[in-house]
Design a protein around this motif. Structure first.
Motif, mmCIF file in Angstrom:
data_model
loop_
_atom_site.group_PDB
_atom_site.id
_atom_site.type_symbol
_atom_site.label_atom_id
_atom_site.label_comp_id
_atom_site.label_asym_id
_atom_site.label_seq_id
_atom_site.Cartn_x
_atom_site.Cartn_y
_atom_site.Cartn_z
ATOM 1 N N VAL A 82 4.408 14.579 10.545
ATOM 2 C CA VAL A 82 4.457 13.573 9.489
ATOM 3 C C VAL A 82 4.092 12.231 10.107
ATOM 4 O O VAL A 82 4.073 12.088 11.334
ATOM 5 N N SER A 83 3.836 11.246 9.264
ATOM 6 C CA SER A 83 3.395 9.943 9.773
ATOM 7 C C SER A 83 4.560 9.059 10.219
ATOM 8 O O SER A 83 4.506 8.453 11.288
ATOM 9 N N VAL A 84 5.612 8.951 9.381
ATOM 10 C CA VAL A 84 6.689 8.005 9.669
ATOM 11 C C VAL A 84 8.052 8.684 9.602
ATOM 12 O O VAL A 84 8.206 9.758 9.013
ATOM 13 N N LEU A 85 9.043 8.032 10.182
ATOM 14 C CA LEU A 85 10.380 8.614 10.303
ATOM 15 C C LEU A 85 11.050 8.951 8.970
ATOM 16 O O LEU A 85 11.704 10.001 8.872
ATOM 17 N N ILE A 130 0.765 10.160 4.260
ATOM 18 C CA ILE A 130 1.572 9.358 3.336
ATOM 19 C C ILE A 130 0.793 8.156 2.800
ATOM 20 O O ILE A 130 1.323 7.345 2.056
ATOM 21 N N GLY A 131 -0.497 8.026 3.161
ATOM 22 C CA GLY A 131 -1.310 6.936 2.628
ATOM 23 C C GLY A 131 -1.332 5.689 3.469
ATOM 24 O O GLY A 131 -1.683 4.615 2.969
ATOM 25 N N LEU A 132 -1.004 5.796 4.759
ATOM 26 C CA LEU A 132 -1.054 4.640 5.650
ATOM 27 C C LEU A 132 -2.473 4.416 6.163
ATOM 28 O O LEU A 132 -3.236 5.375 6.318
ATOM 29 N N PRO A 133 -2.846 3.171 6.458
ATOM 30 C CA PRO A 133 -4.224 2.885 6.871
ATOM 31 C C PRO A 133 -4.685 3.676 8.093
ATOM 32 O O PRO A 133 -5.840 4.114 8.140
ATOM 33 N N PHE A 134 -3.823 3.866 9.081
ATOM 34 C CA PHE A 134 -4.269 4.540 10.299
ATOM 35 C C PHE A 134 -4.685 5.987 10.041
ATOM 36 O O PHE A 134 -5.467 6.565 10.815
ATOM 37 N N GLU A 135 -4.202 6.574 8.956
ATOM 38 C CA GLU A 135 -4.541 7.972 8.659
ATOM 39 C C GLU A 135 -6.039 8.134 8.347
ATOM 40 O O GLU A 135 -6.611 9.205 8.592
ATOM 41 N N GLU A 136 -6.660 7.076 7.816
ATOM 42 C CA GLU A 136 -8.074 7.171 7.445
ATOM 43 C C GLU A 136 -8.959 7.487 8.640
ATOM 44 O O GLU A 136 -9.920 8.253 8.539
ATOM 45 N N PRO A 153 -1.317 15.578 1.238
ATOM 46 C CA PRO A 153 -0.931 14.189 0.925
ATOM 47 C C PRO A 153 0.451 14.142 0.264
ATOM 48 O O PRO A 153 0.594 14.497 -0.909
ATOM 49 N N ALA A 154 1.441 13.701 1.001
ATOM 50 C CA ALA A 154 2.807 13.670 0.477
ATOM 51 C C ALA A 154 2.985 12.614 -0.603
ATOM 52 O O ALA A 154 3.954 12.656 -1.369
ATOM 53 N N ASP A 155 2.063 11.651 -0.676
ATOM 54 C CA ASP A 155 2.146 10.594 -1.683
ATOM 55 C C ASP A 155 1.374 10.933 -2.954
ATOM 56 O O ASP A 155 1.238 10.074 -3.847
ATOM 57 N N LEU A 156 0.890 12.154 -3.082
ATOM 58 C CA LEU A 156 0.107 12.556 -4.243
ATOM 59 C C LEU A 156 0.906 12.363 -5.536
ATOM 60 O O LEU A 156 2.042 12.817 -5.653
ATOM 61 N N ASN A 213 -3.257 -1.369 -1.851
ATOM 62 C CA ASN A 213 -2.037 -0.666 -2.238
ATOM 63 C C ASN A 213 -0.915 -0.867 -1.222
ATOM 64 O O ASN A 213 -1.147 -0.888 -0.012
ATOM 65 N N ASP A 214 0.301 -0.994 -1.730
ATOM 66 C CA ASP A 214 1.484 -1.054 -0.874
ATOM 67 C C ASP A 214 1.802 0.369 -0.413
ATOM 68 O O ASP A 214 2.075 1.250 -1.230
ATOM 69 N N PRO A 215 1.786 0.633 0.906
ATOM 70 C CA PRO A 215 1.983 2.005 1.376
ATOM 71 C C PRO A 215 3.438 2.419 1.547
ATOM 72 O O PRO A 215 3.707 3.577 1.858
ATOM 73 N N HIS A 216 4.392 1.503 1.342
ATOM 74 C CA HIS A 216 5.791 1.789 1.663
ATOM 75 C C HIS A 216 6.480 2.608 0.565
ATOM 76 O O HIS A 216 7.572 2.270 0.093
ATOM 77 N N VAL A 217 5.835 3.695 0.178
ATOM 78 C CA VAL A 217 6.304 4.485 -0.969
ATOM 79 C C VAL A 217 7.648 5.158 -0.728
ATOM 80 O O VAL A 217 8.347 5.514 -1.689
ATOM 81 N N TRP A 218 8.011 5.358 0.524
ATOM 82 C CA TRP A 218 9.274 6.051 0.830
ATOM 83 C C TRP A 218 10.489 5.198 0.516
ATOM 84 O O TRP A 218 11.612 5.710 0.505
ATOM 85 N N ASN A 219 10.303 3.897 0.246
ATOM 86 C CA ASN A 219 11.439 3.026 -0.032
ATOM 87 C C ASN A 219 11.699 2.845 -1.521
ATOM 88 O O ASN A 219 12.153 1.781 -1.972
ATOM 89 N N GLY A 220 11.435 3.881 -2.283
ATOM 90 C CA GLY A 220 11.786 3.921 -3.698
ATOM 91 C C GLY A 220 12.375 5.279 -4.018
ATOM 92 O O GLY A 220 11.936 6.299 -3.466
#
Length: 293
Positions: free
Chosen positions: A29-32, A80-86, A103-106, A134-141
């Motif tokens: 996964v990308s982030v913790l 998760i849609g972060l820039p570095f993934e591109e 894509p977990a943010d689908l 786009n704001d990539p911090h989708v895990w904080n909702g």
């Protein structure tokens, strides 16, 4: 008798070698926070590795050689849609053409990163971070966490069909906890609709959108603000009576401290990338509710 016991133990050892325990599905996964979600759903059947480890900044992240080597052996990757993934994903596909990428943010409605294109009640002063707006911090909702968990369950079931029922049960249990958390937050933010809170790095926009708050950010385009930007934030903060400035441990808080001194506010750290997601978002919500009075 002793020799017979030794012979039995030796035979059992041979059988154990011939029939090894079922290997876990290996997933990156990308982030913790994603690691937390994947563990809630995957349980004991999945081994989760994370790219952006503790205290590393996902906006400037570059994978280590050892991580790329491990990715080349993994079964799946949850983006998760972060820039570095591109730039990362094409390289990963070259190393491991059989790697399944999900894509977990689908399905998540993303918050636009610019003032003129923002959704809900975020106000991010031109925050773009090269996210494509786009704001990539989708895990904080909470609503977004549900979608991430559901997508994670679908991905794990594809990678390990025999575990699909197990993953589904785990997902159901986790979604119940998210529903309870949502109820707790709705009570917590009741009567605070429209209230603003000030952050250095805008990582809480999805929480703000869900509960009718306004996130005001100091950071401009992922950089320390210029003098004119800081003056505008100070004026706005004074007008709103801001008493707390939130900072993230992954970023410098120098500008936040200057602004806090100028308006007589306290500086408080909230971590948008904690592995202990459930405990952390509850603590962050309480701190934001206290500040957004």
């Amino acid at each position: 008798m002793k020799k017979k016991l030794q012979a039995v133990l030796a035979a059992l050892a041979i059988l154990a070698g011939a029939f090894p325990a079922t290997a876990k599905t290996t997933v990156f996964v990308s982030v913790l926070p994603q690691k937390f979600f994947a563990e809630q759903v995957g349980g004991e059947r999945v081994e989760i590795s994370v790219l952006v480890e503790k205290n590393r900044d996902p906006h400037t992240f570059e994978p280590l050689p050892a991580q790329m080597a491990a990715l080349s052996r993994a079964d799946g990757y949850l983006s998760i849609g972060l820039p570095f993934e591109e730039s990362l994903l094409p390289r990963v596909r070259q190393l491991n053409p059989s790697l399944r990428i999900f894509p977990a943010d689908l399905g998540i409605e993303k918050i636009r990163g610019k003032d003129e294109e923002h959704h809900g009640h975020t106000h991010e002063h031109g925050h773009a971070h090269n996210h494509g707006g786009n704001d990539p911090h989708v895990w904080n909702g909470i609503r977004e966490a549900r979608t991430i968990a559901e997508n994670t369950c679908t991905a794990l079931a594809e990678l390990d069909p025999e575990g699909a029922e197990y993953f589904g049960r785990n997902l159901g249990n986790f979604l119940k906890r998210l529903d309870a958390l949502d109820g707790e937050f709705r009570e917590l933010f009741r009567g605070r609709e429209g209230a603003a809170f000030l952050v250095f790095h805008p990582a809480w926009g999805y929480l703000a959108r869900e509960y009718g708050l306004e996130e005001v950010a100091i950071e401009v385009d992922g950089k320390e603000p210029k003098a004119a930007d800081m003056a505008a934030v100070i004026t706005e903060a004074k007008r709103r009576g801001v008493k707390v400035v939130f900072v993230s441990p992954q970023f410098s808080g120098r500008s936040a401290e200057i602004i806090a001194r100028s308006i007589g506010a306290a500086v408080e750290a909230v971590n948008p990338l904690s592995e202990e997601w459930e405990e952390n978002i509850r603590a962050a919500a309480r701190a934001i509710a206290e500040a957004a009075r």
